[in-house]
Design a protein around this motif. Sequence first.
Motif, mmCIF file in Angstrom:
data_model
loop_
_atom_site.group_PDB
_atom_site.id
_atom_site.type_symbol
_atom_site.label_atom_id
_atom_site.label_comp_id
_atom_site.label_asym_id
_atom_site.label_seq_id
_atom_site.Cartn_x
_atom_site.Cartn_y
_atom_site.Cartn_z
ATOM 1 N N GLU A 1 0.814 -1.214 0.000
ATOM 2 C CA GLU A 1 0.000 0.000 0.000
ATOM 3 C C GLU A 1 0.849 1.267 0.000
ATOM 4 O O GLU A 1 0.321 2.370 0.105
ATOM 5 C CB GLU A 1 -0.937 -0.030 1.220
ATOM 6 N N ASN A 2 2.164 1.094 -0.118
ATOM 7 C CA ASN A 2 3.094 2.222 -0.079
ATOM 8 C C ASN A 2 3.775 2.455 -1.420
ATOM 9 O O ASN A 2 4.964 2.724 -1.497
ATOM 10 C CB ASN A 2 4.148 1.997 1.015
ATOM 11 N N LYS A 3 2.987 2.276 -2.508
ATOM 12 C CA LYS A 3 3.510 2.524 -3.867
ATOM 13 C C LYS A 3 4.729 1.636 -4.140
ATOM 14 O O LYS A 3 5.796 2.109 -4.556
ATOM 15 C CB LYS A 3 3.847 4.006 -4.056
ATOM 16 N N LEU A 4 4.566 0.348 -3.925
ATOM 17 C CA LEU A 4 5.641 -0.624 -4.103
ATOM 18 C C LEU A 4 6.123 -0.650 -5.550
ATOM 19 O O LEU A 4 5.326 -0.684 -6.487
ATOM 20 C CB LEU A 4 5.149 -2.018 -3.693
ATOM 21 N N VAL A 5 7.445 -0.648 -5.737
ATOM 22 C CA VAL A 5 8.064 -0.755 -7.057
ATOM 23 C C VAL A 5 8.919 -2.020 -7.096
ATOM 24 O O VAL A 5 9.727 -2.263 -6.194
ATOM 25 C CB VAL A 5 8.935 0.478 -7.376
ATOM 26 N N ILE A 6 8.722 -2.829 -8.137
ATOM 27 C CA ILE A 6 9.495 -4.064 -8.332
ATOM 28 C C ILE A 6 10.365 -3.878 -9.567
ATOM 29 O O ILE A 6 9.846 -3.696 -10.676
ATOM 30 C CB ILE A 6 8.571 -5.278 -8.522
ATOM 31 N N CYS A 7 11.678 -3.915 -9.393
ATOM 32 C CA CYS A 7 12.611 -3.805 -10.521
ATOM 33 C C CYS A 7 13.124 -5.191 -10.871
ATOM 34 O O CYS A 7 13.719 -5.869 -10.016
ATOM 35 C CB CYS A 7 13.776 -2.885 -10.177
ATOM 36 N N SER A 8 12.928 -5.592 -12.097
ATOM 37 C CA SER A 8 13.348 -6.930 -12.514
ATOM 38 C C SER A 8 13.636 -6.949 -14.008
ATOM 39 O O SER A 8 12.912 -6.339 -14.791
ATOM 40 C CB SER A 8 12.256 -7.952 -12.187
ATOM 41 N N GLU A 9 14.698 -7.659 -14.381
ATOM 42 C CA GLU A 9 15.029 -7.852 -15.797
ATOM 43 C C GLU A 9 14.611 -9.241 -16.264
ATOM 44 O O GLU A 9 14.773 -9.584 -17.430
ATOM 45 C CB GLU A 9 16.548 -7.692 -16.022
ATOM 46 N N ASN A 10 14.078 -10.045 -15.349
ATOM 47 C CA ASN A 10 13.735 -11.429 -15.640
ATOM 48 C C ASN A 10 12.219 -11.604 -15.569
ATOM 49 O O ASN A 10 11.614 -11.424 -14.510
ATOM 50 C CB ASN A 10 14.441 -12.361 -14.635
ATOM 51 N N GLN A 11 11.617 -11.969 -16.699
ATOM 52 C CA GLN A 11 10.166 -12.096 -16.778
ATOM 53 C C GLN A 11 9.623 -13.142 -15.803
ATOM 54 O O GLN A 11 8.618 -12.920 -15.118
ATOM 55 C CB GLN A 11 9.773 -12.479 -18.208
ATOM 56 N N LEU B 1 10.069 7.171 -9.713
ATOM 57 C CA LEU B 1 9.445 6.101 -8.929
ATOM 58 C C LEU B 1 10.160 5.907 -7.599
ATOM 59 O O LEU B 1 9.527 5.670 -6.563
ATOM 60 C CB LEU B 1 9.464 4.781 -9.716
ATOM 61 N N LYS B 2 11.459 6.010 -7.641
ATOM 62 C CA LYS B 2 12.251 5.848 -6.413
ATOM 63 C C LYS B 2 11.886 6.923 -5.394
ATOM 64 O O LYS B 2 11.841 6.659 -4.182
ATOM 65 C CB LYS B 2 13.740 5.908 -6.760
#
Length: 386
Positions: A55-65, A283-284
């Motif tokens: 609920e805190n504007k979570l960002v997921i960074c990933s290069e792997n599908q 986003l960060k």
Amino acid sequence: GVITTYSGTIPAINSAISNINSIDFLKLIQGQNPILIGEFIENDLLVSLDKSLLENKLVICSENQENSDLMIKTLNRQIKNYGKKTVIIDTDGESIFDKNALVMSDNFRLPINNQIINFIYENGLEYKSARSKAILQETFLELNYYISSLEEPYIPVNKFIDILEKQYNESKLPELVLLKNTLIKFNDAGIFARNIMEYKNLFDSLLNNQTTVIDISQVDDIIQREVISYVYDLIKEISEDYYVFVKLTNGNSDKKLLKQVFSSKNTYSIITCSYTYKYLTELKKISKDLILFTPLIQQQDFASYNTFLTTLGRTEFVVYGQATQFMPLIVKLSERAKIMSVAPQTTLTPEDAQRMVQKQLKEQQQRYQAEKIQQEAYQQQQQMSQ
């Protein structure tokens, strides 16, 4: 029994320094409404954090599908455990989250309403002169007024094409022919609805299903951006909270869309993106929690984490932010974390979901303590033998 920021004072000379075991550490960070996100690397203990992570504007960074999909599935299951509704907007189509997904141009299309009319005016064609754009603007304003007067504020795409044909016969304006041809291309690509059912099914799914999956991978980036915006507009009409997973790229988003995504009152957005995403710095700044998988190259945006990120295994990630009390934790993906111990169609109350997760963590703690006692007894026996 709490975690506090180091005050800088020098501890007493006889103060004890010891490691905190994983179970006790998890008790400090799991919060009132725990969700499972994965396992610790060294002991396979399930890691739980408070639901506020989502609920805190979570960002997921990933290069792997594969990794990002498993993470979304894990978090989606945890949300459903609490009886909350979720939306997954799949922009690449490389994964199947649900057999009953709404697929753009297949079983779902956009309605031509006032918002889409403005989109067509701005993106339908390149205007040759200011005069032709002004003439077409008058046409579009009349269409907007006409649509606003309808009981269902929408016009079928075939009717719109007929209107442009009639207006061309009256004005002989070449841009009307170009616009009509562009609209026919959109229609052939399955972008705009021919009847009410081709767009109403999305609203019905949002209203009636606990999870709605929308596959928009078959359309261009600029259309994806409009669909994402349209989904958020629909959710705004429903007085219920939604958790929305959306994969953003350089092409399918802009700052205007990001503002809409993060300012919607009854939505909690979980963004998945690449490390090369052009708005990653923004986003960060916005996000209070991050999940970072290993990048392809060292990161300037997350320079302080490069030591962790470059040593991660294929399924491992760093979770950091308000939910971890700003301590970076290294966790690995786990199929166990998304297992639900009740029937899939059963809707739990938040209290039941909380009890279910806490029971699972308590059983884990009991197993861990039993194994620890056995290990200590074995070590003591070995010392006596020596």
